[in-house]
Scaffold this active site. Structure first.
Site, PDB file in Angstrom:
ATOM      1  N   SER A   1     -25.656 -10.144  22.296  1.00 51.08           N
ATOM      2  CA  SER A   1     -24.293 -10.419  21.825  1.00 51.08           C
ATOM      3  C   SER A   1     -24.204 -11.744  21.083  1.00 51.08           C
ATOM      4  CB  SER A   1     -23.325 -10.434  23.015  1.00 51.08           C
ATOM      5  OG  SER A   1     -23.764 -11.355  23.993  1.00 51.08           O
TER       6      SER A   1
ATOM      7  N   THR B   1      21.193   2.439   8.295  1.00 52.06           N
ATOM      8  CA  THR B   1      20.668   3.201   9.429  1.00 52.06           C
ATOM      9  C   THR B   1      20.164   4.480   8.789  1.00 52.06           C
ATOM     10  OG1 THR B   1      22.795   4.250   9.856  1.00 52.06           O
ATOM     11  CG2 THR B   1      22.341   2.243  11.093  1.00 52.06           C
ATOM     12  N   HIS B   2      19.053   4.993   9.301  1.00 51.75           N
ATOM     13  CA  HIS B   2      18.404   6.171   8.697  1.00 51.75           C
ATOM     14  C   HIS B   2      18.064   5.934   7.225  1.00 51.75           C
ATOM     15  CE1 HIS B   2      20.004   8.208  12.309  1.00 51.75           C
ATOM     16  NE2 HIS B   2      21.111   7.525  12.028  1.00 51.75           N
TER      17      HIS B   2
ATOM     18  N   SER C   1      -2.787  -4.588 -11.649  1.00 49.67           N
ATOM     19  CA  SER C   1      -3.578  -3.362 -11.659  1.00 49.67           C
ATOM     20  C   SER C   1      -4.652  -3.491 -12.729  1.00 49.67           C
ATOM     21  CB  SER C   1      -2.656  -2.180 -11.979  1.00 49.67           C
ATOM     22  OG  SER C   1      -3.397  -1.129 -12.555  1.00 49.67           O
TER      23      SER C   1
ATOM     24  N   LYS D   1       1.930  -3.868 -13.931  1.00 44.36           N
ATOM     25  CA  LYS D   1       2.079  -3.856 -12.478  1.00 44.36           C
ATOM     26  C   LYS D   1       2.022  -5.224 -11.825  1.00 44.36           C
ATOM     27  CE  LYS D   1       2.365  -0.742 -10.054  1.00 44.36           C
ATOM     28  NZ  LYS D   1       1.504   0.366  -9.612  1.00 44.36           N
TER      29      LYS D   1
ATOM     30  N   ASN E   1       1.902  -5.850  -7.766  1.00 48.36           N
ATOM     31  CA  ASN E   1       1.934  -5.126  -6.492  1.00 48.36           C
ATOM     32  C   ASN E   1       2.036  -6.069  -5.295  1.00 48.36           C
ATOM     33  OD1 ASN E   1       1.544  -2.725  -7.938  1.00 48.36           O
ATOM     34  ND2 ASN E   1      -0.679  -2.999  -7.882  1.00 48.36           N
TER      35      ASN E   1
ATOM     36  N   GLU F   1       1.494  -5.074   2.041  1.00 48.47           N
ATOM     37  CA  GLU F   1       0.839  -3.774   2.235  1.00 48.47           C
ATOM     38  C   GLU F   1      -0.378  -3.915   3.141  1.00 48.47           C
ATOM     39  OE1 GLU F   1       0.029  -1.717  -1.520  1.00 48.47           O
ATOM     40  OE2 GLU F   1       1.841  -2.622  -2.324  1.00 48.47           O
TER      41      GLU F   1
ATOM     42  N   GLN G   1     -19.151  -6.855  27.847  1.00 53.34           N
ATOM     43  CA  GLN G   1     -19.636  -7.606  26.682  1.00 53.34           C
ATOM     44  C   GLN G   1     -18.944  -7.122  25.399  1.00 53.34           C
ATOM     45  OE1 GLN G   1     -23.735  -9.036  26.445  1.00 53.34           O
ATOM     46  NE2 GLN G   1     -24.007  -7.630  24.740  1.00 53.34           N
TER      47      GLN G   1
END
Ligand code: ARG
Length: 485
Positions: free
Chosen positions: A48, A180-181, A302, A308, A310, A315, A347
């Site tokens: 280990s 909500t929802h 991108s 783009k 992002n 994410e 271990q």
């Protein structure tokens, strides 16, 4: 082990020639008891050191405290103690400078350090392991390590709460749709929304602190499983290492990893909160929604689509929540089938634990910085809040205050909403006459109620979304954090 005490077997010829001091001569065989070394693959399989060398500082600290105690109770001489102290400080220096040679022949961090100590100081080094086993040693090392990781994580959690509270204070008046929802429900303030996350992370701090209480208990003294026949002083060691108490049962001390599981569970909850926030950031940053923008340093472009930008960080954080959850399940599964006391299964506790601590800490550090720089777009939030009849409940509440039972008021407003949907307008666009057709008790003061500001200002009780409350709650959080240092 002394070969004379070893019962004779069919390998007794070999035993007779096996050197007693094998520990510092032949690294690949454990003791005089063994007739053959393990294969290369088994050696790699069981070692280990590649990952547990991360516990070197804690291992040395534990050894120093143990040696000091052994000398205190007269099991080793003050000279031995002083040799051990010098030797271990040299080992530490070698590790820090990168000179130390780690060897998988010596399986783990404990044996690597002990072997080098013996090389440097000789017999005193061989006395260090008196009254101790790697079983209580490793449990001690992990607890020491985890204790300081928890403290570091709490610093980062505080930084994130601070960033959220500051943002909440700045955006206490900014109105956005509450969902909500994922359907527009009622208007809320963006500051209020930020404070919801601050509350989650505040509970995470409490969970981490609570977990720390159970981490900070000393296993050393349990030795392999049953304790030791030496006159040890466990409270002395606990005090040296800053533990609040000693584990009360030696079998439990070396075998259970519930403290690590608890930490992984608390870490999984931190990441769950981060992941929920991430999901919102991603949605909010989508051009369709456009509620916020994240600083460029948290985003990427991108390779093919030049337009783009992002939201990679949120994410990825959402994705990393999966592995942190996985680490929790792995540890739970590791534990569930183990009879008392120590088993080598344990271990396997380290890599997942290390990974959870690293992932949680890095994620929090990045998020504190990122949330501090969120650019809010109030116009987009406002126009979204105006769609979806966000103040319908306010109209119903208004009618209740004029004497209608709530269920009737609910029905009246539902009818008004239906009309607006057909006409493609908002409740506040209806004329007083049109509104009166639904209920004669509606008067001009209704328009105050139908505005977004009227709606949020009306919710000014403790825990409500009104700007005045948000400012107060944000300030209280900021004070709490500043006073906690
Ligand atoms: N490397 C081991 C671990 O991480 C140390 C304890 C080994 N004890 C033993 N009896 N093999 O758990």
């Amino acid at each position: 082990m002394n070969s004379k005490q070893t019962p004779h077997t069919d390998a007794s010829n070999q035993l007779a020639t096996t050197p007693i001091n094998q520990f510092d001569k032949k690294a690949h065989a454990w003791s005089a008891r063994f007739n053959e070394p393990v294969s290369e693959l088994v050696k790699r399989y069981t070692a280990s050191v590649d990952f547990d060398k991360r516990l070197a500082d804690q291992d040395i600290a534990g050894s120093l405290a143990h040696a000091k105690m052994l000398s205190h109770v007269g099991v080793i001489t003050p000279e031995d103690l002083s040799d051990i102290q010098k030797g271990l400080s040299q080992v530490q220096a070698e590790i820090e400078s990168g000179q130390f040679v780690w060897s998988i022949d010596l399986e783990d961090v404990h044996l690597n350090i002990e072997k080098r100590l013996v090389e440097i100081i000789g017999d005193a080094g061989k006395r260090l392991h008196t009254g101790r086993s790697r079983n209580d040693q490793v449990a001690t090392d992990i607890r020491l390590w985890l204790r300081s990781e928890i403290d570091l994580i709490n610093v980062e959690l505080h930084a994130l709460i601070h960033a959220l509270a500051k943002l909440a204070l700045e955006q206490a008046d900014t109105i956005m749709p509450g969902f909500t929802h994922l359907q527009v429900a009622q208007p809320v303030t963006f500051g209020h929304h930020m404070l919801a996350y601050a509350e989650m992370f505040r509970r995470d701090v409490q969970r981490m602190r609570d977990c720390r209480n159970r981490v900070n208990v000393l296993p050393l003294g349990a030795a392999a499983l049953a304790g030791t026949s030496f006159p040890i002083d466990r409270h002395f060691v606990a005090k040296e290492l800053g533990f609040d108490d000693v584990c009360r049962n030696s079998l439990d001390a070396v075998s259970d990893r519930d403290f690590a599981i608890e930490f992984c569970a608390a870490g999984a909850l931190v990441m769950t909160h981060i992941s929920r926030l991430s999901e919102e950031l991603v949605i909010w940053m989508s051009p369709r929604v456009g509620f916020i923008d994240l600083a460029d340093r948290f985003c990427t472009g991108s390779s093919i689509m030049p337009q783009k930008k992002n939201p990679d960080v949120p994410e990825l954080a959402r994705g990393k929540t999966g592995r942190v959850n996985g680490n929790l399940i792995a540890l739970l599964t590791l534990m569930k089938g183990q009879p008392l006391a120590y088993n080598k299964d344990n271990q396997e506790d380290k890599e997942g634990l290390f990974d959870t601590a690293d992932t949680v800490r890095d994620t929090l550090t990045i998020f504190a910085d990122m949330m501090g720089g969120v650019r809010v777009k109030p116009d987009a939030m406002r126009s979204a809040a105006k769609q979806g009849f966000a103040t319908a409940t306010d109209l119903a509440d208004y009618l209740v205050k004029k004497g209608l039972p709530f269920r009737d008021a609910h029905e009246v407003v539902a009818l008004a909403v239906k009309t607006c949907e057909i006409q493609g307008c908002d409740l506040s666009d209806l004329s007083l006459e049109a509104l009166k057709a639904y209920s004669p008790s509606i008067e001009t003061d209704v328009f105050e109620v139908l505005t977004l500001e009227g709606s949020v200002n009306a919710r000014s009780h403790v825990g409500g979304t009104a700007p005045v409350r948000v400012r107060e709650a944000a300030q209280a959080l900021l004070n709490e954090i500043e006073n906690s240092h």
